[in-house]
Design a protein around this motif. Structure first.
Motif, mmCIF file in Angstrom:
data_model
loop_
_atom_site.group_PDB
_atom_site.id
_atom_site.type_symbol
_atom_site.label_atom_id
_atom_site.label_comp_id
_atom_site.label_asym_id
_atom_site.label_seq_id
_atom_site.Cartn_x
_atom_site.Cartn_y
_atom_site.Cartn_z
ATOM 1 N N MET A 1 0.822 -1.194 0.000
ATOM 2 C CA MET A 1 0.000 0.000 0.000
ATOM 3 C C MET A 1 0.864 1.255 0.000
ATOM 4 S SD MET A 1 -3.168 -1.060 0.050
ATOM 5 C CE MET A 1 -4.455 -0.340 1.009
ATOM 6 N N SER A 2 2.148 1.093 0.253
ATOM 7 C CA SER A 2 3.001 2.276 0.382
ATOM 8 C C SER A 2 3.503 2.809 -0.963
ATOM 9 C CB SER A 2 4.185 1.981 1.299
ATOM 10 O OG SER A 2 4.981 0.950 0.763
ATOM 11 N N THR A 3 3.401 2.017 -2.033
ATOM 12 C CA THR A 3 3.832 2.501 -3.339
ATOM 13 C C THR A 3 2.688 2.387 -4.343
ATOM 14 O OG1 THR A 3 4.607 0.368 -4.194
ATOM 15 C CG2 THR A 3 6.186 1.678 -2.909
ATOM 16 N N ARG A 4 2.725 3.246 -5.312
ATOM 17 C CA ARG A 4 1.699 3.224 -6.362
ATOM 18 C C ARG A 4 1.730 1.896 -7.122
ATOM 19 N NH1 ARG A 4 -3.135 5.298 -7.476
ATOM 20 N NH2 ARG A 4 -3.463 5.254 -9.691
ATOM 21 N N ARG A 5 2.931 1.409 -7.409
ATOM 22 C CA ARG A 5 3.063 0.136 -8.138
ATOM 23 C C ARG A 5 2.472 -1.015 -7.329
ATOM 24 N NH1 ARG A 5 3.194 -3.312 -11.916
ATOM 25 N NH2 ARG A 5 4.972 -4.655 -12.198
ATOM 26 N N GLY A 6 2.755 -1.038 -6.029
ATOM 27 C CA GLY A 6 2.203 -2.071 -5.158
ATOM 28 C C GLY A 6 0.689 -1.996 -5.090
ATOM 29 N N GLN A 7 0.166 -0.768 -5.004
ATOM 30 C CA GLN A 7 -1.291 -0.576 -4.979
ATOM 31 C C GLN A 7 -1.921 -1.086 -6.267
ATOM 32 O OE1 GLN A 7 -1.918 3.616 -4.314
ATOM 33 N NE2 GLN A 7 -1.073 3.539 -2.251
ATOM 34 N N ASP A 8 -1.273 -0.782 -7.397
ATOM 35 C CA ASP A 8 -1.816 -1.215 -8.687
ATOM 36 C C ASP A 8 -1.837 -2.742 -8.800
ATOM 37 O OD1 ASP A 8 -2.205 1.434 -9.431
ATOM 38 O OD2 ASP A 8 -0.399 1.532 -10.666
ATOM 39 N N CYS A 9 -0.773 -3.387 -8.357
ATOM 40 C CA CYS A 9 -0.710 -4.858 -8.424
ATOM 41 C C CYS A 9 -1.758 -5.486 -7.499
ATOM 42 C CB CYS A 9 0.678 -5.351 -8.048
ATOM 43 S SG CYS A 9 1.939 -4.956 -9.270
ATOM 44 N N PHE A 10 -1.857 -4.967 -6.285
ATOM 45 C CA PHE A 10 -2.829 -5.494 -5.332
ATOM 46 C C PHE A 10 -4.251 -5.251 -5.839
ATOM 47 C CE2 PHE A 10 -4.880 -5.184 -0.937
ATOM 48 C CZ PHE A 10 -4.977 -6.553 -0.791
ATOM 49 N N ARG A 11 -4.473 -4.078 -6.417
ATOM 50 C CA ARG A 11 -5.796 -3.762 -6.964
ATOM 51 C C ARG A 11 -6.154 -4.710 -8.107
ATOM 52 N NH1 ARG A 11 -7.558 1.972 -9.691
ATOM 53 N NH2 ARG A 11 -9.560 1.249 -10.418
ATOM 54 N N GLN A 12 -5.189 -5.022 -8.951
ATOM 55 C CA GLN A 12 -5.438 -5.966 -10.048
ATOM 56 C C GLN A 12 -5.838 -7.329 -9.488
ATOM 57 O OE1 GLN A 12 -2.215 -6.177 -12.855
ATOM 58 N NE2 GLN A 12 -3.178 -7.790 -14.043
ATOM 59 N N PHE A 13 -5.156 -7.761 -8.437
ATOM 60 C CA PHE A 13 -5.509 -9.025 -7.787
ATOM 61 C C PHE A 13 -6.915 -8.952 -7.198
ATOM 62 C CE2 PHE A 13 -5.788 -11.493 -3.839
ATOM 63 C CZ PHE A 13 -5.642 -12.770 -4.345
ATOM 64 N N LEU A 14 -7.228 -7.849 -6.503
ATOM 65 C CA LEU A 14 -8.563 -7.704 -5.909
ATOM 66 C C LEU A 14 -9.650 -7.722 -6.981
ATOM 67 C CD1 LEU A 14 -7.893 -4.963 -3.198
ATOM 68 C CD2 LEU A 14 -8.314 -7.401 -2.816
ATOM 69 N N ARG A 15 -9.352 -7.127 -8.121
ATOM 70 C CA ARG A 15 -10.318 -7.137 -9.226
ATOM 71 C C ARG A 15 -10.613 -8.575 -9.639
ATOM 72 N NH1 ARG A 15 -7.699 -4.187 -13.279
ATOM 73 N NH2 ARG A 15 -8.188 -2.365 -12.040
ATOM 74 N N SER A 16 -9.595 -9.415 -9.661
ATOM 75 C CA SER A 16 -9.798 -10.811 -10.047
ATOM 76 C C SER A 16 -10.625 -11.569 -9.009
ATOM 77 C CB SER A 16 -8.445 -11.513 -10.254
ATOM 78 O OG SER A 16 -7.821 -11.799 -9.014
ATOM 79 N N GLU A 17 -10.645 -11.068 -7.789
ATOM 80 C CA GLU A 17 -11.430 -11.694 -6.717
ATOM 81 C C GLU A 17 -12.779 -10.993 -6.495
ATOM 82 O OE1 GLU A 17 -9.305 -12.179 -3.034
ATOM 83 O OE2 GLU A 17 -8.634 -14.093 -3.835
ATOM 84 N N TYR A 18 -13.097 -10.044 -7.336
ATOM 85 C CA TYR A 18 -14.342 -9.279 -7.228
ATOM 86 C C TYR A 18 -14.442 -8.538 -5.893
ATOM 87 C CZ TYR A 18 -15.370 -12.191 -11.219
ATOM 88 O OH TYR A 18 -15.289 -12.838 -12.420
ATOM 89 N N SER A 19 -13.312 -8.004 -5.421
ATOM 90 C CA SER A 19 -13.340 -7.205 -4.206
ATOM 91 C C SER A 19 -12.521 -5.925 -4.365
ATOM 92 C CB SER A 19 -12.844 -8.023 -3.005
ATOM 93 O OG SER A 19 -11.534 -8.497 -3.221
ATOM 94 N N GLU A 20 -12.446 -5.437 -5.583
ATOM 95 C CA GLU A 20 -11.694 -4.219 -5.885
ATOM 96 C C GLU A 20 -12.265 -3.002 -5.155
ATOM 97 O OE1 GLU A 20 -10.173 -1.784 -9.828
ATOM 98 O OE2 GLU A 20 -11.987 -2.976 -9.974
ATOM 99 N N GLU A 21 -13.555 -3.038 -4.824
ATOM 100 C CA GLU A 21 -14.177 -1.895 -4.168
ATOM 101 C C GLU A 21 -13.491 -1.547 -2.844
ATOM 102 O OE1 GLU A 21 -16.199 -5.530 -2.723
ATOM 103 O OE2 GLU A 21 -15.799 -4.763 -4.725
ATOM 104 N N ASN A 22 -12.898 -2.528 -2.174
ATOM 105 C CA ASN A 22 -12.197 -2.246 -0.917
ATOM 106 C C ASN A 22 -11.014 -1.320 -1.157
ATOM 107 O OD1 ASN A 22 -13.932 -3.862 0.604
ATOM 108 N ND2 ASN A 22 -12.698 -5.680 0.264
ATOM 109 N N MET A 23 -10.213 -1.617 -2.163
ATOM 110 C CA MET A 23 -9.067 -0.773 -2.486
ATOM 111 C C MET A 23 -9.517 0.593 -3.001
ATOM 112 S SD MET A 23 -5.861 -0.429 -2.556
ATOM 113 C CE MET A 23 -4.411 -1.109 -3.263
ATOM 114 N N LEU A 24 -10.541 0.606 -3.846
ATOM 115 C CA LEU A 24 -11.046 1.876 -4.369
ATOM 116 C C LEU A 24 -11.554 2.775 -3.246
ATOM 117 C CD1 LEU A 24 -12.931 0.596 -7.544
ATOM 118 C CD2 LEU A 24 -10.714 1.779 -7.445
#
Length: 129
Positions: A1-24
């Motif tokens: 969560m501390s870097t933009r790149r890390g956030q983007d990768c984690f968000r991509q993973f969350l999208r695959s799990e249908y839980s991207e709304e948490n990161m957003l």
């Protein structure tokens, strides 16, 4: 969560799990905290509430009823701290649940492999003959 790149990768993973709304939601609250204009803060609070807190939202985050009540009370006079408790609960949920699945996923393993392959080998420090 501390870097933009890390956030983007984690968000991509969350999208695959249908839980991207948490990161957003978490990112939206972080953006809210940077605002200083009262009108902009009010508008952003309303948008965050409608997008993530309202039971009518298709992107509703899963917060407990006590926190939902806290947010509802704070929405009477919204400010940059209106969603603090909800943000903390969602962060803890991601940390405890989603993040562990992320670091154990094949997606993360492929990122690690790609990062390791991108690092140039060290020379060993000695002179060549």
């Amino acid at each position: 969560m501390s870097t933009r790149r890390g956030q983007d990768c984690f968000r991509q993973f969350l999208r695959s799990e249908y839980s991207e709304e948490n990161m957003l939601f978490w990112l939206s609250v972080e953006d809210l905290k940077a605002l200083r204009d009262n009108a902009a803060i009010l508008d952003r609070c309303k948008a965050i509430y409608e997008d993530y807190i309202s039971v009518l939202s298709p992107k509703e985050v899963s917060i407990d009823s006590r926190i939902r009540e806290v947010v509802n009370r704070k929405m009477m006079e919204p400010d940059t701290r209106t969603f603090d408790e909800a943000q903390t609960q969602i962060y803890q949920l991601m940390k405890r649940d989603s993040y562990h699945r992320f670091i154990n996923s094949s997606f993360f393993k492929s990122l690690e492999h790609a990062a390791a392959a991108a690092v140039p080998p060290t020379s060993g420090g000695g002179k060549t003959k």
